[in-house]
Design a protein around this motif. Structure first.
Motif, PDB file in Angstrom:
ATOM      1  N   ASP A  41       8.676   6.667   1.081  1.00 24.55           N
ATOM      2  CA  ASP A  41       9.889   6.316   0.228  1.00 24.55           C
ATOM      3  C   ASP A  41       9.649   7.253  -1.028  1.00 24.55           C
ATOM      4  N   SER A  42      10.801   8.157  -1.290  1.00 29.36           N
ATOM      5  CA  SER A  42      10.665   8.850  -2.181  1.00 29.36           C
ATOM      6  C   SER A  42      11.143   8.611  -3.522  1.00 29.36           C
ATOM      7  N   THR A  43      11.475   7.266  -3.535  1.00 29.70           N
ATOM      8  CA  THR A  43      11.797   6.722  -4.757  1.00 29.70           C
ATOM      9  C   THR A  43      11.030   5.772  -5.468  1.00 29.70           C
ATOM     10  N   GLY A  44      11.153   5.524  -6.770  1.00 26.05           N
ATOM     11  CA  GLY A  44      10.464   4.528  -7.606  1.00 26.05           C
ATOM     12  C   GLY A  44       8.910   4.264  -7.665  1.00 26.05           C
TER      13      GLY A  44
ATOM     14  N   ALA B 100       6.882   3.950  -5.382  1.00 24.97           N
ATOM     15  CA  ALA B 100       6.093   4.547  -4.144  1.00 24.97           C
ATOM     16  C   ALA B 100       6.080   6.161  -4.297  1.00 24.97           C
ATOM     17  N   ALA B 101       6.933   6.707  -4.908  1.00 25.97           N
ATOM     18  CA  ALA B 101       6.829   7.965  -5.170  1.00 25.97           C
ATOM     19  C   ALA B 101       6.220   8.274  -6.405  1.00 25.97           C
ATOM     20  N   ALA B 102       5.926   7.515  -7.267  1.00 25.92           N
ATOM     21  CA  ALA B 102       5.071   7.813  -8.420  1.00 25.92           C
ATOM     22  C   ALA B 102       3.640   7.489  -8.057  1.00 25.92           C
ATOM     23  N   MET B 103       3.446   6.679  -7.028  1.00 24.41           N
ATOM     24  CA  MET B 103       2.026   6.757  -6.791  1.00 24.41           C
ATOM     25  C   MET B 103       1.486   8.013  -5.974  1.00 24.41           C
ATOM     26  N   GLN B 104       2.209   8.575  -5.318  1.00 23.26           N
ATOM     27  CA  GLN B 104       1.913   9.858  -4.469  1.00 23.26           C
ATOM     28  C   GLN B 104       1.820  10.879  -5.852  1.00 23.26           C
TER      29      GLN B 104
ATOM     30  N   LYS C  46       0.832  -1.131  -0.130  1.00 21.35           N
ATOM     31  CA  LYS C  46      -0.002   0.048  -0.050  1.00 21.35           C
ATOM     32  C   LYS C  46       1.012   1.162  -0.085  1.00 21.35           C
ATOM     33  N   PHE C  47       0.310   2.238  -0.975  1.00 25.18           N
ATOM     34  CA  PHE C  47       1.293   3.501  -0.913  1.00 25.18           C
ATOM     35  C   PHE C  47       0.716   4.571  -0.151  1.00 25.18           C
ATOM     36  N   ASN C  48      -0.621   4.771  -0.377  1.00 29.86           N
ATOM     37  CA  ASN C  48      -1.089   5.911   0.287  1.00 29.86           C
ATOM     38  C   ASN C  48      -2.688   5.693   0.862  1.00 29.86           C
ATOM     39  N   SER C  49      -3.282   6.540   1.595  1.00 28.34           N
ATOM     40  CA  SER C  49      -4.505   6.158   2.088  1.00 28.34           C
ATOM     41  C   SER C  49      -5.589   7.239   1.748  1.00 28.34           C
ATOM     42  N   ASN C  50      -6.776   7.303   2.257  1.00 27.41           N
ATOM     43  CA  ASN C  50      -7.389   8.502   1.997  1.00 27.41           C
ATOM     44  C   ASN C  50      -7.506   9.495   2.850  1.00 27.41           C
ATOM     45  N   SER C  51      -6.617   9.270   3.977  1.00 30.99           N
ATOM     46  CA  SER C  51      -6.480  10.353   4.989  1.00 30.99           C
ATOM     47  C   SER C  51      -5.055  11.030   4.827  1.00 30.99           C
ATOM     48  N   GLY C  52      -4.456  10.791   4.182  1.00 31.52           N
ATOM     49  CA  GLY C  52      -3.195  11.416   3.911  1.00 31.52           C
ATOM     50  C   GLY C  52      -1.703  10.730   4.480  1.00 31.52           C
TER      51      GLY C  52
END
Ligand SMILES: [Zn+2]
Length: 269
Positions: free
Chosen positions: A129-132, A134-138, A118-124
């Protein structure tokens, strides 16, 4: 083109003797496709909790959110921000066959995702992880806000990595209109995302953000936060993804007691 990962099959056997995972809204069972192009591959059957399984409304809403999410993901891919595509699992509504313990009951079937994360949720909450990927999903979440002119935020991004890209499942859309189901926390949710979001290498500095003032209104949870009928929020733990991972190893150790699911004749989606 639609970057979707579909069932492409017409029949499956679902092991309903044990839960495979559990999210905020749904129970998940594991199974295998038995007829169609994915024959022999693993699938999951998702059912709504709390007795709403017979209400078409929930299924329709789910498929509508999925269609909207697909459009956002396609546009993100077309913008060529990543050099590998992001796909979305597309669930369809199937019905358990007569003779099964869930005979006549509807369920959402989609291909199983391995190595679920899981990369992010609906509460922020977001994976720090600012690479790869994980970053792409944000960045995909931020993109969705900009691309919709500030009307929507695609979040609750979770899925699995494959050789040819990334596959997401079950995302949430939060909307200014507050109209995308019980996980849509409206502008409070969107603001909470941006209060906690830090643009990464994949974000474009020109993408719009809402003016962020004060503290986030939604408490941060890794799980999906659901809005209760009275408007209050119910935060949830991170049951689903770790549940998926933990259960993967042992899932076919025993012969499953089988129920049969088959595709609806007039299946939507
Ligand atoms: Zn950003």
């Amino acid at each position: 083109m639609a970057y979707s990962r579909t069932n492409n099959s017409t029949r499956a056997t679902i092991d309903t003797s044990q839960l495979f995972g559990s999210g905020t809204f749904k129970y998940v069972y594991a199974g295998k496709y038995t007829v169609g192009a994915r024959k022999g591959q693993d699938c999951v059957a998702k059912e709504f909790k709390s007795g709403c399984v017979v209400e078409d409304h929930y299924f329709d809403e789910e498929l509508n959110i999925c269609a909207k999410a697909q459009q956002i993901i396609d546009e993100f891919n077309d913008a060529e921000i990543m050099n590998q595509p992001i796909y979305l699992n597309t669930p369809t509504i199937w019905t358990y066959e007569p003779g099964s313990s869930k005979s006549g009951q509807k369920t959402l079937i989609e291909p199983m995702i391995l190595n679920f994360e899981k990369f992010n949720s609906n509460s922020g909450w977001s994976l720090t992880d600012s690479t790869g990927w994980a970053a792409a999903m944000q960045s995909l979440s931020h993109f969705s806000y900009d691309n919709s002119g500030g009307r929507l935020l695609l979040c609750d991004l979770q899925g699995g990595r494959y050789n040819d890209g990334y596959v997401l499942s079950d995302p949430v859309i939060m909307s200014k209109a507050h109209s995308c189901g019980p996980a849509d926390l409206g502008m409070d949710g969107i603001m909470s995302f941006f209060q906690r979001h830090r643009c990464d290498a994949f974000c474009n500095r020109s993408w719009m953000k809402p003016p962020v003032l004060g503290k986030a209104k939604i408490p941060m949870h890794q799980g999906t936060t659901m809005e209760a009928a009275d408007g209050s929020q119910i935060g949830q733990g991170f049951e689903s993804a770790f549940g998926f991972v933990d259960l993967l190893n042992g899932m076919y150790r025993d012969e499953p007691s089988s129920d049969f699911a088959t595709k609806l004749e007039n299946s939507r989606g």
